[in-house]
Design an enzyme around this catalytic site. Structure first.
Site, PDB file in Angstrom:
ATOM      1  CB  CYS A 176      -0.883  -0.003   1.235  1.00 46.72           C
ATOM      2  SG  CYS A 176      -1.978  -1.423   1.289  1.00 46.72           S
TER       3      CYS A 176
ATOM      4  NE  ARG B  51       4.287   1.289  -5.505  1.00 45.36           N
ATOM      5  CZ  ARG B  51       4.580   1.859  -4.359  1.00 45.36           C
ATOM      6  NH1 ARG B  51       3.625   2.156  -3.513  1.00 45.36           N
ATOM      7  NH2 ARG B  51       5.808   2.115  -4.044  1.00 45.36           N
TER       8      ARG B  51
ATOM      9  CD1 TRP C  84      -3.492  -3.168  -5.673  1.00 43.07           C
ATOM     10  CD2 TRP C  84      -2.618  -4.984  -4.744  1.00 43.07           C
ATOM     11  NE1 TRP C  84      -3.513  -4.175  -6.608  1.00 43.07           N
ATOM     12  CE2 TRP C  84      -2.990  -5.292  -6.066  1.00 43.07           C
ATOM     13  CE3 TRP C  84      -2.058  -5.985  -3.952  1.00 43.07           C
ATOM     14  CZ2 TRP C  84      -2.811  -6.547  -6.617  1.00 43.07           C
ATOM     15  CZ3 TRP C  84      -1.883  -7.232  -4.500  1.00 43.07           C
ATOM     16  CH2 TRP C  84      -2.256  -7.503  -5.828  1.00 43.07           C
TER      17      TRP C  84
ATOM     18  CG  ASN D 152       3.207  -0.345   3.073  1.00 45.66           C
ATOM     19  OD1 ASN D 152       2.719  -1.386   2.646  1.00 45.66           O
ATOM     20  ND2 ASN D 152       4.357   0.133   2.656  1.00 45.66           N
ATOM     21  N   GLY D 153       1.853  -2.797   5.319  1.00 45.39           N
ATOM     22  CA  GLY D 153       2.485  -3.987   5.905  1.00 45.39           C
ATOM     23  C   GLY D 153       1.428  -5.000   6.310  1.00 45.39           C
TER      24      GLY D 153
ATOM     25  CD  GLU E  54       8.010 -18.432 -15.486  1.00 42.98           C
ATOM     26  OE1 GLU E  54       7.004 -18.790 -16.122  1.00 42.98           O
ATOM     27  OE2 GLU E  54       8.192 -17.252 -15.125  1.00 42.98           O
TER      28      GLU E  54
ATOM     29  CE  LYS F  55       8.078 -14.353 -16.488  1.00 36.05           C
ATOM     30  NZ  LYS F  55       6.937 -15.248 -16.716  1.00 36.05           N
TER      31      LYS F  55
ATOM     32  CD  GLU G  74       5.528 -13.497 -20.964  1.00 35.58           C
ATOM     33  OE1 GLU G  74       4.451 -12.908 -20.768  1.00 35.58           O
ATOM     34  OE2 GLU G  74       6.218 -13.941 -20.022  1.00 35.58           O
TER      35      GLU G  74
ATOM     36  CG  HIS H 260      11.828 -39.761 -26.735  1.00 30.77           C
ATOM     37  ND1 HIS H 260      11.983 -41.096 -27.027  1.00 30.77           N
ATOM     38  CD2 HIS H 260      12.012 -39.647 -25.405  1.00 30.77           C
ATOM     39  CE1 HIS H 260      12.225 -41.772 -25.918  1.00 30.77           C
ATOM     40  NE2 HIS H 260      12.256 -40.911 -24.913  1.00 30.77           N
TER      41      HIS H 260
ATOM     42  CE  LYS I 201       1.032  -8.273 -14.428  1.00 29.29           C
ATOM     43  NZ  LYS I 201       2.173  -9.202 -14.436  1.00 29.29           N
TER      44      LYS I 201
HETATM   45  O1  M6R Z   1      -3.099 -13.377 -14.284  1.00 30.46           O
HETATM   46  P1  M6R Z   1      -2.808 -14.838 -14.552  1.00 30.46           P
HETATM   47  O2  M6R Z   1      -1.749 -15.362 -13.626  1.00 30.46           O
HETATM   48  O3  M6R Z   1      -4.038 -15.690 -14.564  1.00 30.46           O
HETATM   49  O4  M6R Z   1      -2.211 -14.856 -16.024  1.00 30.46           O
HETATM   50  C1  M6R Z   1      -1.929 -16.060 -16.667  1.00 30.46           C
HETATM   51  C2  M6R Z   1      -1.043 -15.826 -17.875  1.00 30.46           C
HETATM   52  O5  M6R Z   1      -1.699 -15.029 -18.821  1.00 30.46           O
HETATM   53  C3  M6R Z   1       0.284 -15.152 -17.478  1.00 30.46           C
HETATM   54  O6  M6R Z   1       0.951 -15.899 -16.508  1.00 30.46           O
HETATM   55  C4  M6R Z   1       1.217 -14.964 -18.680  1.00 30.46           C
HETATM   56  O7  M6R Z   1       1.651 -16.205 -19.124  1.00 30.46           O
HETATM   57  C5  M6R Z   1       2.358 -14.026 -18.262  1.00 30.46           C
HETATM   58  N1  M6R Z   1       2.500 -12.968 -19.189  1.00 30.46           N
HETATM   59  C6  M6R Z   1       3.642 -14.721 -18.044  1.00 30.46           C
HETATM   60  O8  M6R Z   1       4.691 -13.879 -17.716  1.00 30.46           O
END
Ligand code: M6R
Length: 602
Positions: A2, A27, A73, A99-100, A474, A478, A481, A498, A597
């Site tokens: 927050c 934020r 938040w 905040n905390g 993962e 990353k 993306e 395989h 996002k």
């Molecule tokens: O908000 P969510 O965690 O449900 O989102 C799921 C995916 O869309 C999200 O993790 C996406 O793969 C990210 N951009 C990964 O960095």
């Protein structure tokens, strides 16, 4: 996290507070509030859901020169006006922003209610206002000092009182808090961004310090040097990092801590997850878990699958939410469906929950955003509590999801015969992780150099087995993306022979995640197979392993931990690697092309 801002001086406080709150809004907070001490000890208190940028009201008649403000938040308690700060005591004499997290708020609240205090919110923060009231005897700082002795957890607070009206009392433990110093005016804030337009002279409070601000002087328990802020406003919001993604990766140790703090009873080897308590009896009868999620969250879910099966002894399957919804899985009231989502708004996951509900399943959420659609749709759940992620790539939330999955493993496992020793061991190792994670980040320059070295390649494999197989996925997502000029795939180490091995040559590097665990020898075989085909190898290995050093072209070390927890550590260098590679390629790592996002369309 927050946001807090407070002002005491010779001009109306409210415009300064509102400008401070607006500076923090990047934020993405869910509600805000403020409180101004007017002349003759009147108080103007205002709370609102939504964004401060949408505030239309005219407050030009509010002239008080002392005030505190907060942007929330939500963590404990839903998004509502009652839960919005400032919080106050029974007689509305004391007002406070925080905040905390107050870890022991439930026991304090029960005690205060027994003593006759009346609460108006669901928050942990409100106990602070009542505790200060309990000790108040005309001196606000003394009451704050007494009250904080009873509190466990983290706080940055600013407090004012009608009965001791010429001051703001500020205190800090674990959450950031700074004082802003100007001629005849003082500010307090959780973030320099909130006060930078008023002053650049700041004092950073240390843990356990209490500051008292008056219109013409301030006092802290010990002498502190005044520093100068050299950043501009955008830098201040990124707290010195060039990008939010980097800031959020560097918050990963703190994310682990926030996810587990107050949620472990070490001596009993138990996970204390308030959000699951109400369905605890039903969970005991559950015979199968299906984890549903998308993208990065689904990789966390896959790690959860391995954890639940190995340690909680409960059949578990990760299903991609968008597939689950249409494949008519066999489910019943003995199935728990656990949805994992940072945003809590991903439509595929949300609709999958609805489908599971139709089939009579118990639905659970592991979500970062309090009050989000998934949090509301599920029967029960656990919040990540790591604050808003701004960068499109999910980083600190993923680390939090893994940490909480380990806690849920203990929660479910202890219901199903997991021994006290095993429960304790997992929790003890989990508790060490924030420090171990910091050690990895301390080597960030080495990872930056590696990113530079590997930036000439356009294809990567990420390979791992068992707990780290989802981390290979993962690492690859990353890179796709964030450094989107590069193509990357995450594979189980045993699968490469395989088919995919046909792609390997000196132009196709592989990131091999190979900690010293139960599948180490098998991973070493895969590594040798790649080496034999002249593939370049960047290996993520456990500190002290001298064997792989000679096989791989480059290595990144992670500290030793329990096998099931290694994903939390192996992820961190991969997040950094992707971020630095993206930067190396000149890309905007906070806003990668074509991505949003939260994905609210099917
Ligand atoms: O908000 P969510 O965690 O449900 O989102 C799921 C995916 O869309 C999200 O993790 C996406 O793969 C990210 N951009 C990964 O960095």
């Amino acid at each position: 996290m927050c946001g807090i801002v407070g002002y005491i001086g010779k001009k109306p406080a409210l415009p300064v507070l509102l400008s401070g709150l607006k500076r923090l809004e990047y934020r993405g907070y869910d509600s805000y509030g403020f409180c101004i001490l007017e002349k003759k000890k009147d108080v103007f208190l205002y709370k609102k859901k939504g964004k401060i940028s949408e505030l239309q009201e005219d407050f030009s008649n509010i002239k008080g020169q002392i005030g505190i403000a907060h942007t929330r938040w939500a963590t404990t308690g839903a998004v509502s006006e009652q839960n919005t700060h400032p919080h106050f005591d029974c007689h509305k004499n004391i007002f406070l922003v925080h905040n905390g997290i107050i870890e022991n708020y439930q026991e304090l609240k029960e005690q205060l209610i027994k003593e006759g205090h009346q609460f108006t919110s669901e928050t942990d923060t409100e106990v602070l206002a009542h505790l200060i009231e309990k000790y108040f005897d005309d001196n606000l700082e003394e009451a704050v000092r007494q009250a904080l002795k009873e509190v466990r957890g983290t706080y940055g607070i600013a407090v004012i009182s009608k009965k001791d009206p010429e001051k703001i009392v500020a205190a800090k433990l674990g959450s950031p808090l700074i004082l802003g110093i100007n001629d005849n005016e003082f500010l307090v804030a959780s973030d320099p961004a909130a006060i930078i337009s008023s002053t650049r002279q700041i004092i950073t409070l240390d843990d356990n310090e209490i500051a008292v601000l008056s219109p013409d002087k301030f006092f802290i328990l010990k002498e502190k040097p005044i520093e100068k802020i050299e950043w501009d406003i955008e830098d201040a919001q990124k707290q010195g990092f060039s990008h939010f993604m980097l800031k959020e990766i560097f918050e990963e140790p703190e994310a682990i801590k926030k996810s587990i703090v107050g949620r472990m009873i070490l001596e009993q080897g138990l996970a204390k997850l308030g959000g699951l308590d109400e369905v605890s009896e039903r969970l005991k009868k559950i015979e199968k878990v299906v984890i549903i999620a998308c993208g990065t969250a689904s990789y966390a879910g896959k790690v959860g699958e391995y954890m639940f099966e190995e340690y909680a002894k409960i059949p578990t399957k990760l299903e991609i939410a968008s597939e689950f919804r249409y494949k008519n899985s066999i489910l019943d009231d003995k199935t728990a469906v656990l949805a994992i989502s940072q945003s809590g708004e991903t439509i595929d996951t949300l609709e999958a929950i609805k489908e599971a509900k139709r089939k009579g399943c118990l639905t659970l959420g592991l979500v970062n955003t309090v009050g989000s659609s998934i949090a509301r749709e599920t029967d029960a759940g656990v919040y990540c509590r790591v604050g808003q992620e701004i960068a499109v790539a999910s980083t600190k939330a993923f680390i939090s999801q893994l940490s909480i999955l380990a806690l849920i493993t203990v929660f479910l496992g202890r219901q199903r015969g997991m021994s006290l020793t095993t429960g304790k061991r997992i929790l003890q190792e989990l508790e060490k992780l924030p420090d171990l994670a910091r050690k990895i980040l301390n080597k960030s320059d080495d990872i930056k150099d590696l990113a530079k070295k590997y930036s000439e390649y356009r294809n990567f494999f990420f390979l791992a087995r068992k707990y780290n197989f989802p981390i290979a996925q993962e690492g690859a997502i990353k890179l796709k993306e964030i450094a989107w000029k590069i193509h990357a795939e995450g594979y189980p180490g045993g699968e490469i022979k395989h088919g995919p091995i046909a792609l390997i040559d000196e132009n196709f590097p592989t990131v091999v995640i190979c900690p010293s665990d139960s599948v180490y020898d098998k991973m070493k075989n895969a590594l040798e197979e790649i080496k034999a085909r002249k593939g370049k190898i960047l290996a993520v290995i456990t500190q002290g392993n001298d064997e792989i050093k000679n096989l791989a072209d480059d290595v990144i070390y992670i500290p030793k931990t329990l096998e099931m927890l290694t994903p939390i550590l192996t992820t961190i260098p991969l997040h950094l690697f992707a971020a630095y590679l993206g930067l190396e390629l000149g890309l905007d790592i906070d806003k990668p092309r074509n991505l949003a996002k939260s994905v609210t369309v099917e």
